[in-house]
Design an enzyme around this catalytic site. Structure first.
Site, PDB file in Angstrom:
ATOM      1  CG  ASP A   1      -1.894   1.077   1.249  1.00  0.00           C
ATOM      2  OD1 ASP A   1      -2.836   0.997   0.465  1.00  0.00           O
ATOM      3  OD2 ASP A   1      -1.713   2.046   2.011  1.00  0.00           O
TER       4      ASP A   1
ATOM      5  CB  THR B   1      -2.172   5.922  -2.119  1.00  0.00           C
ATOM      6  OG1 THR B   1      -1.948   4.522  -2.068  1.00  0.00           O
ATOM      7  CG2 THR B   1      -3.361   6.251  -1.254  1.00  0.00           C
ATOM      8  CB  THR B   2       0.697   3.229  -5.719  1.00  0.00           C
ATOM      9  OG1 THR B   2       0.474   2.551  -4.493  1.00  0.00           O
ATOM     10  CG2 THR B   2       2.104   2.972  -6.189  1.00  0.00           C
TER      11      THR B   2
ATOM     12  CG  ASP C   1      -6.738   0.231  -0.140  1.00  0.00           C
ATOM     13  OD1 ASP C   1      -6.700   0.995   0.852  1.00  0.00           O
ATOM     14  OD2 ASP C   1      -5.774   0.052  -0.909  1.00  0.00           O
TER      15      ASP C   1
HETATM   16  P1  ADP Z   1      -2.936   2.213  -5.993  1.00  0.00           P
HETATM   17  O1  ADP Z   1      -2.313   2.490  -4.675  1.00  0.00           O
HETATM   18  O2  ADP Z   1      -2.718   3.326  -6.946  1.00  0.00           O
HETATM   19  O3  ADP Z   1      -4.348   1.773  -5.899  1.00  0.00           O
HETATM   20  P2  ADP Z   1      -2.424  -0.482  -6.812  1.00  0.00           P
HETATM   21  O4  ADP Z   1      -1.181  -1.264  -6.561  1.00  0.00           O
HETATM   22  O5  ADP Z   1      -3.651  -0.871  -6.092  1.00  0.00           O
HETATM   23  O6  ADP Z   1      -2.080   1.019  -6.570  1.00  0.00           O
HETATM   24  O7  ADP Z   1      -2.675  -0.553  -8.379  1.00  0.00           O
HETATM   25  C1  ADP Z   1      -3.730   0.121  -8.976  1.00  0.00           C
HETATM   26  C2  ADP Z   1      -3.671  -0.014 -10.473  1.00  0.00           C
HETATM   27  O8  ADP Z   1      -3.759  -1.360 -10.867  1.00  0.00           O
HETATM   28  C3  ADP Z   1      -4.839   0.718 -11.087  1.00  0.00           C
HETATM   29  O9  ADP Z   1      -4.397   1.416 -12.216  1.00  0.00           O
HETATM   30  C4  ADP Z   1      -5.763  -0.416 -11.463  1.00  0.00           C
HETATM   31  O10 ADP Z   1      -6.611  -0.077 -12.527  1.00  0.00           O
HETATM   32  C5  ADP Z   1      -4.783  -1.486 -11.831  1.00  0.00           C
HETATM   33  N1  ADP Z   1      -5.368  -2.832 -11.780  1.00  0.00           N
HETATM   34  C6  ADP Z   1      -5.996  -3.427 -10.758  1.00  0.00           C
HETATM   35  N2  ADP Z   1      -6.419  -4.658 -11.104  1.00  0.00           N
HETATM   36  C7  ADP Z   1      -6.033  -4.859 -12.371  1.00  0.00           C
HETATM   37  C8  ADP Z   1      -6.152  -5.925 -13.307  1.00  0.00           C
HETATM   38  N3  ADP Z   1      -6.769  -7.059 -12.975  1.00  0.00           N
HETATM   39  N4  ADP Z   1      -5.618  -5.767 -14.524  1.00  0.00           N
HETATM   40  C9  ADP Z   1      -4.993  -4.635 -14.849  1.00  0.00           C
HETATM   41  N5  ADP Z   1      -4.855  -3.578 -14.025  1.00  0.00           N
HETATM   42  C10 ADP Z   1      -5.354  -3.683 -12.812  1.00  0.00           C
HETATM   43 MG    MG Z   2      -5.195   0.075  -5.137  1.00  0.00          MG
END
Ligand code: ADP
Ligand code: MG
Length: 525
Positions: A65, A98-99, A386
């Site tokens: 996270d 957040t990321t 989340d």
């Molecule tokens: P954040 O802290 O930004 O939420 P995450 O590590 O949760 O970071 O990653 C979020 C990103 O991953 C978003 O751009 C989301 O659309 C993408 N994402 C989540 N699940 C999938 C998936 N199954 N296939 C492709 N992208 C995905």
């Molecule tokens: Mg996320």
């Protein structure tokens, strides 16, 4: 007084104050902010990795996270702190993304650096970035669809992808949807009505949601029931034991027969108190204070489940979900004081025995999260927060967008076209902004182990806004793949990343007091 003849320098800053100006200030700030973004970018997306953070005391946190990572590391640099603020506000308002927000901010600064190297003035870059952000904010309003019933679970699953809790995404996303259904009121959702308790021992898949509350206490006697349905509930604020004044009688006892007499009185009094409880057909007693062992025995004989030393806050929650009022003595019980629970059970969670109180229609739920170790429990708590957050946000905001960097890619294509139309330096800044937005799909592809350039080229050849980078790193229709996020998660991340970037670019003078120089204020020009 200092002579002022043009030869002597004039000191306006206190001794020990450090000052960095112009390009140097800018490049220091940009470098620090970029470092923050490069620290979290490998965690982005379904194939993102986790980080292990070790604090000064040797405590370990393992997380994926972004906000947690940045909260844990001690960061000194003022510009880096501005980027961390971006993650924090994103977490507070949107729970997720957040990321992404930090990666976009890092990308914007990196692109700005390229423009600064070409002698483009920071103010011009800021203007171009602001213009791009305005266009993005407008365009994003035209995109997306209204969430359907089925989408809620999918949104939760998207938020869980890539986290260690992903293995339990079926169970956890279902919990989120159930919790939302229980606590929503019209368009509003008060997340405070969702209590989260976590227990070490067991797997994430053993997590569950209780409509009602969980009391971390066990029944007082093995002969008390463990399972009740449609139970009548008493909440008692005083102890079930001999009153102090009667205890004092002990002092006057002089011969053994008096002891017998005293015990008989005690027995009779307790029996009477329990009798009052029995008279009202009560099935469960939650007592805030002590219950005498003898009274426990009588209660057990009557088949009443009793729990003692229940916390005030738990009694308050029980009052809310069962409709019972807090009674101050067994003598004064009236039927209208009693509450109702659909079912009450004593359950074991790992090593803990707890009483779960289910009430249908209660606007209060408890999420019970399980994990085999302390670390995995902490990570599932963050994952649940989340997922629950985006589910609630979907309910209030309604509009969803495809994930996987699809929207970022689409907006980048739009901005690049607009930038070319502008043709000037502002146009160049807009193109730089577009490249920074593409940082999301690029990083997703990179983290999936694919060539990011190939991915971006493939993405640029698509036209709609629903093609993004799949788990395997290929360009696919994200909505069809079931990857979707509330619009606000995306729009807020882009807006706050721009804000922080512009703030950092406008700084050309950093004046910092030495630590311990008596003033801890710092000034940025
Ligand atoms: P954040 O802290 O930004 O939420 P995450 O590590 O949760 O970071 O990653 C979020 C990103 O991953 C978003 O751009 C989301 O659309 C993408 N994402 C989540 N699940 C999938 C998936 N199954 N296939 C492709 N992208 C995905
Ligand atoms: Mg996320």
């Amino acid at each position: 007084m200092m002579p002022h003849d043009g030869q002597q320098p004039i000191y306006i800053l206190k001794e020990g104050t450090e000052r960095v100006t112009g390009n140097q200030a800018q490049s220091n700030n940009i470098a620090a902010a970029k470092l923050i973004s490069s620290a979290v970018r490998t965690t982005l997306g379904p194939m993102g990795m986790d980080k292990m953070l070790v604090d000064g005391g040797g405590g370990v946190v393992i997380t994926n996270d972004g906000a947690t990572i940045l909260n844990q590391v001690a960061i000194e640099h003022p510009a880096a702190k501005l980027v961390i603020e971006v993650a924090k506000t994103q977490d507070q308002h949107c729970y997720d993304g957040t990321t992404s927000a930090v990666v976009i901010c890092g990308g914007l600064l990196e692109q700005a650096e390229g423009l600064l190297d070409q002698q483009i003035h920071p103010t011009v870059i800021c203007r171009g970035y602001r213009h791009a952000a305005d266009l993005v904010a407008k365009e994003i309003e035209n995109l997306g669809w209204e969430a359907t019933e089925d989408d809620f679970k999918t949104v939760a699953k998207t938020a869980l992808t890539g986290k260690s809790a992903e293995a339990a995404n079926e169970v956890i996303s279902e919990m989120c949807v159930q919790a939302l259904d229980a606590v929503k009121e019209g368009d509003e959702v008060d997340l405070d009505n969702i209590k989260v308790l976590s227990f070490e021992g067991g797997t994430h898949n053993e997590s569950k949601l209780i409509e009602g509350v969980l009391i971390e206490k066990e029944r007082l006697h093995t002969e008390m029931p463990t399972d009740l349905t449609d139970a009548s509930v008493l909440l008692l604020s005083t102890a079930i034991e001999m009153k102090e004044s009667k205890m004092e009688a002990r002092l006057n006892i002089t011969d053994p027969s008096q002891i017998q007499e005293f015990l008989a009185i005690e027995e009779a009094t307790l029996k009477e108190m329990v009798g009052f409880i029995g008279m009202h057909g009560i099935n469960v007693v939650f007592c805030q204070k002590e219950i005498d062992d003898l009274a426990v025995h009588y209660l057990a004989k009557l088949g009443i489940l009793a729990v003692k030393r229940v916390k005030k806050s738990d009694l308050e929650a029980l009052r809310r979900v069962t409709g019972a009022s807090l009674v101050s003595s067994p003598e004064s019980i009236v039927d209208s004081d009693l509450g109702i629970a659909t079912s009450i059970e004593e359950e074991k969670f790992g090593e803990h025995r707890c009483i779960t109180v289910h009430t249908e229609g209660a606007r209060s739920v408890t999420a019970i999260l399980r994990g085999s170790t302390g670390h995995s429990v902490e990570e599932v708590e963050r994952a649940f927060a989340d997922a629950m957050g985006v589910v609630a946000l979907t309910h209030t905001e309604k509009t969803l967008l495809p994930g996987g960097g699809a929207v970022h890619g689409y907006l980048a294509r739009m901005l690049r076209a607009e930038g070319l139309r502008e043709g000037d330096r502002i146009g160049m800044a807009m193109e730089a902004y577009a490249t920074a937005l593409e940082g999301i799909p690029r990083t997703l592809a990179e983290n999936a182990g694919l060539d990011p350039v190939d991915a971006i080229i493939a993405l640029r050849q698509t036209e709609d806004y629903s093609h993004g980078i799949s788990v395997e790193g290929n360009v696919e229709d994200m909505a069809k793949q079931g990857v979707m996020e509330p619009r606000k998660v995306l729009s807020n991340a882009i807006a706050s990343a721009t804000e922080a970037c512009v703030m950092i670019l406008r700084i050309d003078d950093v004046i910092s007091m030495k630590p311990g120089s008596g003033q801890d204020t710092e000034m940025y020009g």
